[in-house]
Design a protein around this motif. Structure first.
Motif, short mmCIF file in Angstrom:
data_model
loop_
_atom_site.label_atom_id
_atom_site.label_comp_id
_atom_site.label_asym_id
_atom_site.label_seq_id
_atom_site.Cartn_x
_atom_site.Cartn_y
_atom_site.Cartn_z
N PHE A 48 0.79 -1.23 0.00
CA PHE A 48 0.00 0.00 0.00
C PHE A 48 0.82 1.28 0.00
N GLY A 49 2.14 1.14 0.16
CA GLY A 49 2.99 2.33 0.15
C GLY A 49 2.87 3.19 1.38
N ARG A 50 2.38 2.63 2.47
CA ARG A 50 2.26 3.37 3.73
C ARG A 50 2.31 2.39 4.88
N LYS A 51 2.57 2.91 6.07
CA LYS A 51 2.61 2.06 7.25
C LYS A 51 1.20 1.73 7.72
N ILE A 52 1.02 0.58 8.28
CA ILE A 52 -0.28 0.16 8.81
C ILE A 52 -0.50 0.78 10.19
N ASN A 53 -1.75 1.08 10.50
CA ASN A 53 -2.11 1.60 11.82
C ASN A 53 -2.79 0.48 12.60
N LEU A 54 -2.02 -0.27 13.37
CA LEU A 54 -2.57 -1.39 14.12
C LEU A 54 -3.22 -0.94 15.43
N GLU A 55 -2.86 0.25 15.91
CA GLU A 55 -3.46 0.75 17.15
C GLU A 55 -4.89 1.22 16.91
N ASN A 56 -5.14 1.75 15.73
CA ASN A 56 -6.48 2.20 15.39
C ASN A 56 -6.76 1.90 13.91
#
Length: 323
Positions: A48-56
Motif C-alpha cells: 500500500f505504500g504506507r505504514k499500517i495503523n494497528l493501534e487504530n
C-alpha cells in the motif's frame, strides 16, 4: 543491478546457482526467522505504500491484518481445515450442503486409480490455500499418477502458515481429500459465490467467473444484487488480475438461501468469507476464508477500503498464544 542479476541468472550456471541459493536464504529468513508482526507490517507497507495503523485500524485491509495477529481461536483452525470443517457445516446447517467426499488419506501413495471414483473428481489437501488436481477420467493414459503423488507428497510437508502468517493453518494435521467434481448441466464448473460477512451479517458478494480459464473475471455485488462501484482484485498466473466483467451475472435463485446460510456460519467470527457453488439451483458449501488475499490487495477506488472497514467492528484484542 536487477538487469545484471537477471543476466547472470539466465546466462551463467554459477550465477543461477548462487542467485537461487540467495533466494532460498532470503525466503528462510522471511518465513522462519523474521518476527511475525514485522513480516506482516512490512508486507502491508510494500502493498500500500504506507505504514499500517494497528493501534487504530480503519480500512478493511488494516482490520484483516489486525485479525491475523490478534483474533485466534481453535475454531479458526477447525474451520480452515477443509476436512474438519465438514463437521462444523453438518452441525450448523446440515450435511446436504457438503460436496460428496469419496476418499481421504494421510498417505500420498494411496492416490491410485483403484482408490478413486469413476466419476469426475478433484484431489486437494486440507491444510493450505489453492486449487487441487481435477480429474475428469481417471483412465486417461496421459495422467501421470506418479507426478501427482510426488506433488502431494511435497504439499503434505508444507505448512501454509509460514508463507502467509495466517495462524489458523499452523496446527492443521495435513491430509488429502477427494471430492466429487461439481459440473453443471453444460459440463462446466459452476460460478463461485463468495459472501463476505462482517460481524455475522452478509455485506458484499464476490462472484468468480471462469476461474479455471485464461480470463478469470470477478464481479462485486451487494446483497440486493446490485453491482458495487469498487473492485478488489487478486493476482493470478503471469501477473494477470481478476478484473470485473463488462457483462452482468444473473442473480442466482438461491441468493436468499445463500445469504441466510452464510450468516449462520459467520456468527462466531468478526470477518469471514463464506464460499458457495450453485449447481443448477442446488447449493454446495465451498470453504471459509478468514483473511481475503491476506489483507494485502488494494480496494479500488481507495475510499472504499475505508468505507468497508468502518462496517467491521473488531473484538477486544485476544491473548491467543503465538505458538
Amino acid at each position: 543491478m536487477k538487469k545484471i542479476l537477471k543476466f547472470f541468472y539466465k546466462k551463467t550456471i554459477i550465477g543461477k546457482y548462487l542467485i537461487t541459493k540467495l533466494i532460498k536464504l532470503n525466503d528462510f529468513y522471511l518465513f522462519y526467522i523474521k518476527p511475525e508482526k514485522k513480516y506482516l507490517t512490512d508486507k502491508f507497507e510494500d502493498s500500500f505504500g504506507r505504514k499500517i495503523n494497528l493501534e487504530n485500524p480503519i480500512t478493511l485491509n488494516e482490520k484483516i491484518i489486525w485479525l491475523k495477529l490478534y483474533d485466534r481461536t481453535p475454531l479458526h483452525t477447525t474451520c480452515a481445515d477443509k476436512y474438519a470443517v465438514r463437521e462444523y457445516i453438518i452441525d450448523k446447517i446440515g450435511e446436504k450442503y457438503l460436496v460428496p467426499l469419496h476418499f481421504k488419506t494421510d498417505d500420498p501413495k494411496q492416490i491410485i486409480p483403484e482408490n478413486l471414483p469413476d466419476i469426475p473428481f478433484i484431489i486437494k489437501t486440507n491444510h493450505d490455500s489453492g486449487g487441487g488436481i481435477i480429474i475428469h477420467d481417471k483412465y486417461k493414459p496421459e495422467i501421470n499418477w506418479k507426478v501427482i503423488r510426488k506433488g502431494f507428497k511435497k504439499r503434505m510437508k508444507d505448512n501454509y502458515y509460514y508463507n502467509s502468517k495466517e495462524w489458523q493453518y499452523k496446527n492443521i494435521k495435513p491430509c488429502i481429500i477427494v471430492e466429487k467434481l461439481l459440473l453443471n448441466k453444460q459440463g462446466n464448473i459452476p460460478f463461485d459465490y463468495k459472501i463476505h460477512c462482517f460481524n455475522g451479517k452478509a455485506n458484499m458478494i464476490q462472484v468468480d467467473i471462469d476461474r479455471n480459464a485464461d480470463k478469470h473475471y470477478r464481479n462485486w455485488y451487494n446483497t440486493k444484487w446490485e453491482r458495487e462501484p469498487y473492485k478488489w482484485t487478486s493476482i493470478k498466473d503471469e501477473g494477470k488480475t481478476t478484473e470485473p466483467s463488462d457483462t452482468e451475472v444473473d442473480k442466482p435463485k438461491t441468493l436468499n438461501e445463500m445469504i441466510t446460510l452464510s450468516e449462520k456460519l459467520s456468527q462466531d467470527f468478526c470477518y469471514v468469507r463464506v464460499d458457495w457453488y450453485d449447481l443448477d439451483g442446488k447449493l454446495y458449501f465451498g470453504e471459509l476464508t478468514f483473511h481475503h488475499d491476506g489483507g494485502n490487495r488494494p480496494i479500488i477506488p481507495e475510499k472504499y477500503d475505508k468505507i468497508l472497514g468502518q462496517k467491521v467492528i473488531l473484538p477486544k484484542k485476544s491473548q491467543a498464544a503465538h505458538n
